[in-house]
Write a protein that holds these residues in place. Structure first.
Motif, PDB file in Angstrom:
ATOM      1  N   THR A 190       5.672  11.530   6.041  1.00 32.46           N
ATOM      2  CA  THR A 190       6.425  12.091   5.504  1.00 32.46           C
ATOM      3  C   THR A 190       7.865  11.330   5.683  1.00 32.46           C
ATOM      4  OG1 THR A 190       5.792  14.310   4.900  1.00 32.46           O
ATOM      5  CG2 THR A 190       8.244  14.082   4.898  1.00 32.46           C
ATOM      6  N   ALA A 191       7.412  11.117   7.228  1.00 30.47           N
ATOM      7  CA  ALA A 191       8.852  10.053   6.883  1.00 30.47           C
ATOM      8  C   ALA A 191       9.162   8.626   6.401  1.00 30.47           C
ATOM      9  CB  ALA A 191       9.392   9.675   8.450  1.00 30.47           C
ATOM     10  N   ILE A 192       7.816   8.572   6.229  1.00 33.21           N
ATOM     11  CA  ILE A 192       7.976   7.282   5.632  1.00 33.21           C
ATOM     12  C   ILE A 192       8.666   6.626   4.370  1.00 33.21           C
ATOM     13  CG2 ILE A 192       5.460   6.375   5.111  1.00 33.21           C
ATOM     14  CD1 ILE A 192       4.809   3.832   6.857  1.00 33.21           C
ATOM     15  N   THR A 193       8.092   7.550   3.706  1.00 31.56           N
ATOM     16  CA  THR A 193       8.770   8.120   2.354  1.00 31.56           C
ATOM     17  C   THR A 193      10.271   8.384   2.147  1.00 31.56           C
ATOM     18  OG1 THR A 193       8.463  10.564   1.950  1.00 31.56           O
ATOM     19  CG2 THR A 193       5.945   9.005   1.592  1.00 31.56           C
ATOM     20  N   ILE A 194      10.504   8.802   2.736  1.00 30.82           N
ATOM     21  CA  ILE A 194      12.365   9.286   3.053  1.00 30.82           C
ATOM     22  C   ILE A 194      12.834   7.384   3.571  1.00 30.82           C
ATOM     23  CG2 ILE A 194      14.322  10.204   3.713  1.00 30.82           C
ATOM     24  CD1 ILE A 194      12.018  12.301   3.826  1.00 30.82           C
ATOM     25  N   ALA A 230       0.461  -1.323  -0.092  1.00 31.68           N
ATOM     26  CA  ALA A 230       0.058   0.432  -0.259  1.00 31.68           C
ATOM     27  C   ALA A 230       0.731   1.381  -0.203  1.00 31.68           C
ATOM     28  CB  ALA A 230      -0.765  -0.927   1.104  1.00 31.68           C
ATOM     29  N   VAL A 231       1.726   1.298   1.048  1.00 25.03           N
ATOM     30  CA  VAL A 231       2.821   2.369   0.972  1.00 25.03           C
ATOM     31  C   VAL A 231       3.410   2.659  -0.134  1.00 25.03           C
ATOM     32  CG1 VAL A 231       4.837   3.182   2.321  1.00 25.03           C
ATOM     33  CG2 VAL A 231       3.188   2.522   2.962  1.00 25.03           C
ATOM     34  N   ALA A 232       4.410   1.632  -1.054  1.00 18.98           N
ATOM     35  CA  ALA A 232       4.095   1.386  -2.634  1.00 18.98           C
ATOM     36  C   ALA A 232       3.586   2.879  -3.405  1.00 18.98           C
ATOM     37  CB  ALA A 232       4.533   0.373  -3.286  1.00 18.98           C
ATOM     38  N   ARG A 233       2.137   2.002  -4.080  1.00 18.68           N
ATOM     39  CA  ARG A 233       1.574   2.865  -4.103  1.00 18.68           C
ATOM     40  C   ARG A 233       1.512   4.183  -4.263  1.00 18.68           C
ATOM     41  NH1 ARG A 233      -1.686  -1.739  -2.965  1.00 18.68           N
ATOM     42  NH2 ARG A 233      -1.569  -3.720  -3.937  1.00 18.68           N
ATOM     43  N   THR A 234       0.899   4.471  -2.403  1.00 20.39           N
ATOM     44  CA  THR A 234       1.113   6.018  -2.213  1.00 20.39           C
ATOM     45  C   THR A 234       2.724   6.774  -2.335  1.00 20.39           C
ATOM     46  OG1 THR A 234       0.211   5.412  -0.454  1.00 20.39           O
ATOM     47  CG2 THR A 234       0.808   7.215  -0.229  1.00 20.39           C
ATOM     48  N   ARG A 235       3.906   6.513  -2.996  1.00 20.27           N
ATOM     49  CA  ARG A 235       4.656   7.011  -2.652  1.00 20.27           C
ATOM     50  C   ARG A 235       4.557   6.843  -4.609  1.00 20.27           C
ATOM     51  NH1 ARG A 235       7.871   2.522   0.056  1.00 20.27           N
ATOM     52  NH2 ARG A 235       8.352   3.561   2.532  1.00 20.27           N
ATOM     53  N   SER A 236       4.325   6.367  -5.232  1.00 19.45           N
ATOM     54  CA  SER A 236       4.218   6.569  -6.359  1.00 19.45           C
ATOM     55  C   SER A 236       3.205   7.600  -7.185  1.00 19.45           C
ATOM     56  CB  SER A 236       3.903   5.121  -7.724  1.00 19.45           C
ATOM     57  OG  SER A 236       2.571   4.664  -6.766  1.00 19.45           O
ATOM     58  N   ILE A 237       2.496   7.897  -5.998  1.00 18.37           N
ATOM     59  CA  ILE A 237       1.268   8.932  -6.532  1.00 18.37           C
ATOM     60  C   ILE A 237       1.808  10.001  -5.632  1.00 18.37           C
ATOM     61  CG2 ILE A 237      -0.887  10.000  -6.107  1.00 18.37           C
ATOM     62  CD1 ILE A 237      -2.106   7.234  -6.090  1.00 18.37           C
ATOM     63  N   ASP A 238       2.320  10.558  -4.284  1.00 14.63           N
ATOM     64  CA  ASP A 238       2.264  11.722  -4.283  1.00 14.63           C
ATOM     65  C   ASP A 238       4.014  11.639  -2.848  1.00 14.63           C
ATOM     66  OD1 ASP A 238      -0.078  11.534  -0.840  1.00 14.63           O
ATOM     67  OD2 ASP A 238       1.476  10.116  -1.880  1.00 14.63           O
ATOM     68  N   GLY A 239       4.840  10.491  -3.600  1.00 22.54           N
ATOM     69  CA  GLY A 239       5.546  11.184  -2.273  1.00 22.54           C
ATOM     70  C   GLY A 239       6.352  12.093  -2.631  1.00 22.54           C
ATOM     71  N   GLN A 240       6.633  12.760  -3.027  1.00 19.38           N
ATOM     72  CA  GLN A 240       7.672  13.615  -4.348  1.00 19.38           C
ATOM     73  C   GLN A 240       7.375  14.813  -4.005  1.00 19.38           C
ATOM     74  OE1 GLN A 240      10.519  12.859  -5.120  1.00 19.38           O
ATOM     75  NE2 GLN A 240      10.420  10.931  -5.821  1.00 19.38           N
ATOM     76  N   ASN A 241       6.107  14.868  -2.925  1.00 13.27           N
ATOM     77  CA  ASN A 241       5.091  16.101  -3.153  1.00 13.27           C
ATOM     78  C   ASN A 241       4.690  15.998  -1.372  1.00 13.27           C
ATOM     79  OD1 ASN A 241       4.463  16.500  -5.106  1.00 13.27           O
ATOM     80  ND2 ASN A 241       2.738  15.744  -5.456  1.00 13.27           N
ATOM     81  N   SER A 242       5.346  14.942  -0.775  1.00 11.41           N
ATOM     82  CA  SER A 242       5.622  15.382   0.927  1.00 11.41           C
ATOM     83  C   SER A 242       6.871  16.150   1.605  1.00 11.41           C
ATOM     84  CB  SER A 242       5.191  14.407   1.401  1.00 11.41           C
ATOM     85  OG  SER A 242       6.453  13.489   0.777  1.00 11.41           O
ATOM     86  N   VAL A 243       7.864  16.127   0.807  1.00 16.47           N
ATOM     87  CA  VAL A 243       8.788  16.993   1.987  1.00 16.47           C
ATOM     88  C   VAL A 243       9.955  18.077   0.534  1.00 16.47           C
ATOM     89  CG1 VAL A 243      10.752  14.858   1.577  1.00 16.47           C
ATOM     90  CG2 VAL A 243      10.539  16.598   3.471  1.00 16.47           C
ATOM     91  N   GLU A 244      10.269  18.653   0.675  1.00 13.08           N
ATOM     92  CA  GLU A 244      11.350  19.071   0.352  1.00 13.08           C
ATOM     93  C   GLU A 244      12.596  18.284   0.102  1.00 13.08           C
ATOM     94  OE1 GLU A 244      12.453  23.312   1.783  1.00 13.08           O
ATOM     95  OE2 GLU A 244      10.122  24.065   1.420  1.00 13.08           O
ATOM     96  N   LYS A 290      17.293   2.108   4.528  1.00  9.09           N
ATOM     97  CA  LYS A 290      16.784   1.537   5.532  1.00  9.09           C
ATOM     98  C   LYS A 290      16.899   1.860   6.915  1.00  9.09           C
ATOM     99  CE  LYS A 290      15.681  -2.323   3.589  1.00  9.09           C
ATOM    100  NZ  LYS A 290      13.767  -3.042   4.267  1.00  9.09           N
ATOM    101  N   ALA A 291      16.161   1.567   8.322  1.00  5.98           N
ATOM    102  CA  ALA A 291      16.356   2.268   9.625  1.00  5.98           C
ATOM    103  C   ALA A 291      15.887   0.972  10.001  1.00  5.98           C
ATOM    104  CB  ALA A 291      16.864   3.779   9.340  1.00  5.98           C
ATOM    105  N   PHE A 292      16.019   1.653  12.024  1.00  4.05           N
ATOM    106  CA  PHE A 292      15.249   0.474  12.703  1.00  4.05           C
ATOM    107  C   PHE A 292      14.722   1.928  13.557  1.00  4.05           C
ATOM    108  CE2 PHE A 292      15.393   0.224  17.540  1.00  4.05           C
ATOM    109  CZ  PHE A 292      14.540  -1.722  17.574  1.00  4.05           C
ATOM    110  N   TYR A 295       9.252   4.546  14.001  1.00  2.00           N
ATOM    111  CA  TYR A 295       8.364   5.906  14.092  1.00  2.00           C
ATOM    112  C   TYR A 295       8.569   6.687  15.453  1.00  2.00           C
ATOM    113  CZ  TYR A 295       9.045   4.418   9.383  1.00  2.00           C
ATOM    114  OH  TYR A 295       9.439   4.275   7.848  1.00  2.00           O
ATOM    115  N   LEU A 296       9.408   7.131  16.004  1.00  2.00           N
ATOM    116  CA  LEU A 296       8.547   7.597  17.393  1.00  2.00           C
ATOM    117  C   LEU A 296       8.910   9.426  16.555  1.00  2.00           C
ATOM    118  CD1 LEU A 296      10.333   7.015  19.805  1.00  2.00           C
ATOM    119  CD2 LEU A 296      11.393   9.271  19.720  1.00  2.00           C
ATOM    120  N   LYS A 297       8.055  10.217  17.846  1.00  2.00           N
ATOM    121  CA  LYS A 297       8.698  11.443  17.878  1.00  2.00           C
ATOM    122  C   LYS A 297       8.349  11.977  19.634  1.00  2.00           C
ATOM    123  CE  LYS A 297       5.382  15.547  19.150  1.00  2.00           C
ATOM    124  NZ  LYS A 297       4.720  15.624  20.550  1.00  2.00           N
TER     125      LYS A 297
END
Length: 444
Positions: free
Chosen positions: A266-270, A150-164, A174-176, A276-278
């Protein structure tokens, strides 16, 4: 019904009569069938079929057989092609699922010598535990793979627009864990206090990312006037430290729910991370203890970790944490559902993917921690209430550290962070810190 469609009943009857008469004549010419039609006597005729009729029937049977065989062959070919296409498109899913199912079956294999000790079966509780772990692992694998698709489909649509990004060819890393430190334009001194204590900088920060898979970034958007003095100040700080994640978001206290939603999306597209922690920029964190905590839950799907609370829904206007939509939570004086306090919390990759995929329709309440809890409320999510993520400042965290229970995070509830954190962050770090080498010795 035929008349309603515009067909004349009398004309249909006439055509039917002509067709019947024509069939009679054809059968009479051909020598007749082995039986009679209508009111003719039902007796067998002795006259054999003519050669022409036999030839016609043979040809008809041959053609019918050819059609059936062609259809069967085509259906088999299409089914085979469809299976091959699925194998090409989803080889990872088939591999992981087959592997996990094999592990589950092995637990019940009576021929497996590991299941018996001196002719007696292993304790039933061990079998149940082993089977539960195998099923749990399979559940996580399937959940993660579904979300990845699902994320792969999302990245192909709007992943480039979510962050500079500096380049459109930015590859997924890859990350932990990705740790996003929520900050503001006015918090430069807070950021420096974090860099001087629990957050590595420079080459150590890069090494932490490469060797341990721990990404740490200050998360901030833009000012209301892009390119102004505030944005230029962040650009200069980024050029010096290289530790910012810039969002396409206008900063503002009342926009924290939007910022949180955009951070995870945004983080998940990079970064392709397990967690993922805040965390806020006025909270002290022991990274080694944090990694140990996350590692304990890495085999589970849909994990939401933090200090769970259920505070009152404040309906009175003008007070801090006022909830304009208080009426949605029942009668006045009710409490919120259980959710992690906003100072620090972590979610697994599949939940970050869920936020990314459904971002446009996720409702935002006044308080960002409430919003996050609401997004997971109707899902199969495991809420992990870890009190080591909300220790107090000294002497609380200091006493716990001396007793061997080093805290993951420390802050003051009265200030929703460390009170006067710029001045006191070093004090908290010296009294409650785990030591500079603790993080590098963690094996997860």
């Amino acid at each position: 019904m035929e008349f309603a469609k515009g067909k004349n009943p009398r004309l249909l009857a006439s055509k039917k009569t002509k067709l019947t008469v024509g069939l009679r004549r054809l059968m009479h010419t051909a020598g007749g069938w082995p039986w009679q039609l209508e009111n003719e006597p039902r007796k067998m005729r002795g006259k054999a079929l003519s050669g022409k009729v036999i030839i016609v029937l043979c040809i008809a049977c041959f053609l019918a057989g050819s059609v059936v065989r062609s259809w069967t062959s085509t259906h088999h070919t299409l089914q085979k092609n469809d299976d091959e296409q699925q194998e090409r498109e989803f080889p990872i899913i088939r591999h992981h699922v087959s592997k996990q199912l094999a592990e589950v079956r092995s637990d019940f294999d009576p021929k497996n010598p590991s299941n018996f000790v001196e002719g007696k079966s292993v304790d039933i509780m061990e079998e149940v535990t082993s089977t539960h772990q195998a099923i749990q692992s399979l559940d996580k694998t399937i959940s993660a793979l579904e979300m990845e698709l699902a994320v792969a489909r999302t990245r192909s649509i709007d992943g480039q627009n979510s962050v500079e990004r500096a380049s459109t060819n930015h590859s997924l890393q890859k990350a932990f864990v990705v740790i996003g430190i929520n900050t503001a334009f006015s918090s430069k001194k807070r950021r420096h206090s974090v860099r001087e204590t629990w957050m590595p900088t420079g080459a150590k920060l890069k090494k932490l990312e490469e060797e341990k898979g721990i990404v740490i970034k200050f998360v901030i958007g833009h000012s209301a006037t892009p390119g102004g003095v505030l944005d230029r100040a962040i650009d200069e700080e980024e050029a010096e430290f290289h530790d910012f994640l810039r969002l396409k978001h206008v900063e503002g206290y009342h926009e924290l729910s939007t910022k949180t939603r955009l951070y995870f999306s945004t983080a998940i597209t990079i970064w392709d991370a397990e967690f993922y922690l805040k965390v806020d920029d006025d909270v002290h964190v022991n990274l080694g203890m944090l990694m140990n905590t996350l590692a304990r839950h890495r085999s589970k799907p849909r994990i939401y970790i933090g200090c769970m609370k259920s505070g009152p829904v404040l309906s009175q206007e003008g007070v801090k944490y006022h909830e304009p939509e208080y009426w949605k939570f029942g009668e006045e004086g009710n409490k919120y559902f259980r959710h992690a306090t906003g100072q620090i919390y972590a979610i697994s990759k599949d939940l970050a993917a869920y936020i990314s995929i459904n971002s446009p329709i996720l409702h935002r309440y006044a308080n960002e921690d409430v919003s996050l809890g609401a997004w997971f409320l109707g899902l199969e999510v495991e809420h992990v209430d870890d009190r080591s993520m909300c220790c107090g400042t000294p002497p609380d965290c200091e006493w716990k550290a001396r007793a061997g229970n080093v805290c993951v995070a420390s802050f003051d509830w009265s200030c929703s962070g460390i009170c006067k954190s710029v001045e006191r962050m070093k004090e908290v770090h010296q009294s409650c810190g785990e030591g500079d080498d603790a993080l590098w010795n963690v094996d997860f």
